[in-house]
Design a protein around this motif. Structure first.
Motif, PDB file in Angstrom:
ATOM      1  N   HIS A 111     -70.116 -26.824  35.889  1.00  0.00           N
ATOM      2  CA  HIS A 111     -70.406 -25.849  34.840  1.00  0.00           C
ATOM      3  C   HIS A 111     -69.632 -24.552  35.104  1.00  0.00           C
ATOM      4  CE1 HIS A 111     -73.990 -28.547  34.842  1.00  0.00           C
ATOM      5  NE2 HIS A 111     -73.669 -28.566  33.560  1.00  0.00           N
ATOM      6  N   VAL A 112     -68.660 -24.291  34.285  1.00  0.00           N
ATOM      7  CA  VAL A 112     -67.743 -23.169  34.499  1.00  0.00           C
ATOM      8  C   VAL A 112     -68.484 -21.838  34.474  1.00  0.00           C
ATOM      9  CG1 VAL A 112     -65.715 -21.958  33.608  1.00  0.00           C
ATOM     10  CG2 VAL A 112     -65.810 -24.460  33.538  1.00  0.00           C
ATOM     11  N   LEU A 113     -69.378 -21.643  33.504  1.00  0.00           N
ATOM     12  CA  LEU A 113     -70.086 -20.367  33.377  1.00  0.00           C
ATOM     13  C   LEU A 113     -70.964 -20.109  34.588  1.00  0.00           C
ATOM     14  CD1 LEU A 113     -70.746 -17.877  31.712  1.00  0.00           C
ATOM     15  CD2 LEU A 113     -72.515 -19.208  30.532  1.00  0.00           C
ATOM     16  N   LEU A 114     -71.672 -21.129  35.044  1.00  0.00           N
ATOM     17  CA  LEU A 114     -72.542 -20.975  36.206  1.00  0.00           C
ATOM     18  C   LEU A 114     -71.727 -20.638  37.452  1.00  0.00           C
ATOM     19  CD1 LEU A 114     -75.322 -21.162  37.516  1.00  0.00           C
ATOM     20  CD2 LEU A 114     -75.010 -23.652  37.678  1.00  0.00           C
ATOM     21  N   ARG A 115     -70.617 -21.349  37.644  1.00  0.00           N
ATOM     22  CA  ARG A 115     -69.751 -21.068  38.795  1.00  0.00           C
ATOM     23  C   ARG A 115     -69.229 -19.640  38.760  1.00  0.00           C
ATOM     24  NH1 ARG A 115     -66.667 -25.719  37.537  1.00  0.00           N
ATOM     25  NH2 ARG A 115     -64.911 -24.327  37.136  1.00  0.00           N
ATOM     26  N   ALA A 116     -68.789 -19.200  37.590  1.00  0.00           N
ATOM     27  CA  ALA A 116     -68.205 -17.868  37.466  1.00  0.00           C
ATOM     28  C   ALA A 116     -69.250 -16.791  37.708  1.00  0.00           C
ATOM     29  CB  ALA A 116     -67.571 -17.700  36.086  1.00  0.00           C
ATOM     30  N   LEU A 117     -70.442 -16.971  37.147  1.00  0.00           N
ATOM     31  CA  LEU A 117     -71.504 -15.981  37.331  1.00  0.00           C
ATOM     32  C   LEU A 117     -71.875 -15.867  38.799  1.00  0.00           C
ATOM     33  CD1 LEU A 117     -73.663 -14.039  36.335  1.00  0.00           C
ATOM     34  CD2 LEU A 117     -75.108 -16.015  35.780  1.00  0.00           C
ATOM     35  N   TYR A 118     -72.027 -17.010  39.456  1.00  0.00           N
ATOM     36  CA  TYR A 118     -72.409 -16.996  40.870  1.00  0.00           C
ATOM     37  C   TYR A 118     -71.323 -16.357  41.729  1.00  0.00           C
ATOM     38  CZ  TYR A 118     -74.831 -18.741  45.036  1.00  0.00           C
ATOM     39  OH  TYR A 118     -75.526 -18.839  46.222  1.00  0.00           O
ATOM     40  N   ALA A 119     -70.070 -16.695  41.441  1.00  0.00           N
ATOM     41  CA  ALA A 119     -68.959 -16.129  42.208  1.00  0.00           C
ATOM     42  C   ALA A 119     -68.896 -14.616  42.040  1.00  0.00           C
ATOM     43  CB  ALA A 119     -67.645 -16.763  41.768  1.00  0.00           C
ATOM     44  N   ASN A 120     -69.124 -14.140  40.827  1.00  0.00           N
ATOM     45  CA  ASN A 120     -69.103 -12.696  40.588  1.00  0.00           C
ATOM     46  C   ASN A 120     -70.229 -11.990  41.342  1.00  0.00           C
ATOM     47  OD1 ASN A 120     -66.842 -12.732  38.949  1.00  0.00           O
ATOM     48  ND2 ASN A 120     -68.014 -12.959  37.065  1.00  0.00           N
ATOM     49  N   LEU A 121     -71.404 -12.612  41.384  1.00  0.00           N
ATOM     50  CA  LEU A 121     -72.520 -12.022  42.120  1.00  0.00           C
ATOM     51  C   LEU A 121     -72.202 -11.950  43.613  1.00  0.00           C
ATOM     52  CD1 LEU A 121     -75.470 -13.848  40.324  1.00  0.00           C
ATOM     53  CD2 LEU A 121     -74.983 -11.401  40.197  1.00  0.00           C
ATOM     54  N   LEU A 122     -71.643 -13.021  44.162  1.00  0.00           N
ATOM     55  CA  LEU A 122     -71.279 -13.007  45.579  1.00  0.00           C
ATOM     56  C   LEU A 122     -70.212 -11.962  45.872  1.00  0.00           C
ATOM     57  CD1 LEU A 122     -71.173 -16.763  46.671  1.00  0.00           C
ATOM     58  CD2 LEU A 122     -72.816 -15.016  47.352  1.00  0.00           C
ATOM     59  N   ASP A 123     -69.252 -11.834  44.951  1.00  0.00           N
ATOM     60  CA  ASP A 123     -68.204 -10.822  45.143  1.00  0.00           C
ATOM     61  C   ASP A 123     -68.806  -9.420  45.198  1.00  0.00           C
ATOM     62  OD1 ASP A 123     -66.212 -12.690  45.255  1.00  0.00           O
ATOM     63  OD2 ASP A 123     -65.557 -12.430  43.187  1.00  0.00           O
ATOM     64  N   LEU A 124     -69.759  -9.162  44.309  1.00  0.00           N
ATOM     65  CA  LEU A 124     -70.398  -7.842  44.275  1.00  0.00           C
ATOM     66  C   LEU A 124     -71.143  -7.588  45.586  1.00  0.00           C
ATOM     67  CD1 LEU A 124     -72.382  -6.305  41.309  1.00  0.00           C
ATOM     68  CD2 LEU A 124     -73.173  -6.066  43.644  1.00  0.00           C
ATOM     69  N   ILE A 125     -71.915  -8.587  46.016  1.00  0.00           N
ATOM     70  CA  ILE A 125     -72.704  -8.419  47.237  1.00  0.00           C
ATOM     71  C   ILE A 125     -71.803  -8.240  48.456  1.00  0.00           C
ATOM     72  CG2 ILE A 125     -74.363  -9.544  48.784  1.00  0.00           C
ATOM     73  CD1 ILE A 125     -75.325 -11.093  46.198  1.00  0.00           C
ATOM     74  N   GLU A 126     -70.839  -9.145  48.605  1.00  0.00           N
ATOM     75  CA  GLU A 126     -69.983  -9.105  49.789  1.00  0.00           C
ATOM     76  C   GLU A 126     -69.057  -7.894  49.782  1.00  0.00           C
ATOM     77  OE1 GLU A 126     -67.087 -12.006  52.421  1.00  0.00           O
ATOM     78  OE2 GLU A 126     -67.765 -12.639  50.436  1.00  0.00           O
ATOM     79  N   GLY A 127     -68.553  -7.545  48.608  1.00  0.00           N
ATOM     80  CA  GLY A 127     -67.610  -6.444  48.523  1.00  0.00           C
ATOM     81  C   GLY A 127     -68.208  -5.103  48.883  1.00  0.00           C
TER      82      GLY A 127
END
Length: 233
Positions: A164-180
């Motif tokens: 699921h492209v949308l789910l993958r993208a949303l999760y990746a963006n959340l991880l980027d925010l947290i890790e960044g």
């Protein structure tokens, strides 16, 4: 050491929120902290300032509010990744935004585990096991920062399996925010860190093993344990 500093306008609310957060860290999940008026008096702030502090605390998932007799503010259950080994994330951005991202990420984890159960290939599982080795090394070294960052890479790798492209993208963006916006993980000395890291490493190892054998019941129990820090029944 945090790089973010509260603005003068929100400084008093931020300090009040930090004062109550200190009570939360020393309390059991679900423990009553006091009434709003009691805690406002403890913080020495106005009603409007305390209401803003309460908004910050709720957004960070630290407290819950219950009305009526016996009500007040209660310590909420926090994700272990927010307080890794009774630790705190040292952030260089707005902590409310990051805490919200962590809560949303936790809510998405079961969906991604469901996808990984049926779509993870042997190559995917091999990649996950390689990251688990990094987590094991960090756990043995009691390096909470390296452990946490490897943990995020593992979850990102699990998410990458989803069709699921949308789910993958949303999760990746959340991880980027947290890790960044995470500088490092700061243990507070309340709980011995090495045993906790090894415990979390075992949990993630068991989770990947469950994905490899397509064991949905085990995987769902483990992701519940991952979120709450308590074994599911």
């Amino acid at each position: 050491m945090r790089a973010d500093t509260p603005s003068p306008a929100g400084g008093r609310a931020e300090l009040a929120a930090d004062r109550v957060a200190g009570l939360v860290r020393s309390a059991e999940p679900g423990a009553r902290l006091g009434t709003k008026n009691e805690l406002r008096a403890l913080c020495g702030v106005s009603v409007s300032t305390f209401n803003e502090a309460l908004r910050l605390l709720q957004a960070r998932g630290l407290v819950s509010v219950r009305p009526g007799p016996g009500g007040g503010l209660f310590a909420a259950e926090q994700s272990p990744m927010v307080r890794l080994g009774n630790s705190m994330l040292s952030l260089n951005a707005d902590r409310t935004s990051v805490a919200e991202a962590i809560r949303i990420r936790d809510a998405l984890d079961p969906l991604l585990i469901e996808d990984a159960l049926w779509h993870a290939s042997p190559a995917d599982v091999a990649d996950m096991r390689a990251i688990l080795e990094e987590m094991g090394v960090a756990a043995d070294a009691a390096d909470a920062t390296a452990f946490t960052r490897a943990n995020w890479r593992l979850h990102a790798r699990i998410a990458a399996v989803s069709p699921h492209v949308l789910l993958r993208a949303l999760y990746a963006n959340l991880l980027d925010l947290i890790e960044g916006h995470t500088l490092r993980v700061l243990p507070d000395g309340v709980r011995p860190l090495p045993p906790y890291l090894r415990e979390r490493h075992r949990l993630h190892t068991d989770l990947v093993d469950a994905l490899a054998r397509h064991d949905r019941d085990a995987a769902m129990h483990l992701i519940h344990d991952h979120k709450t820090g308590e074994p599911s029944s």
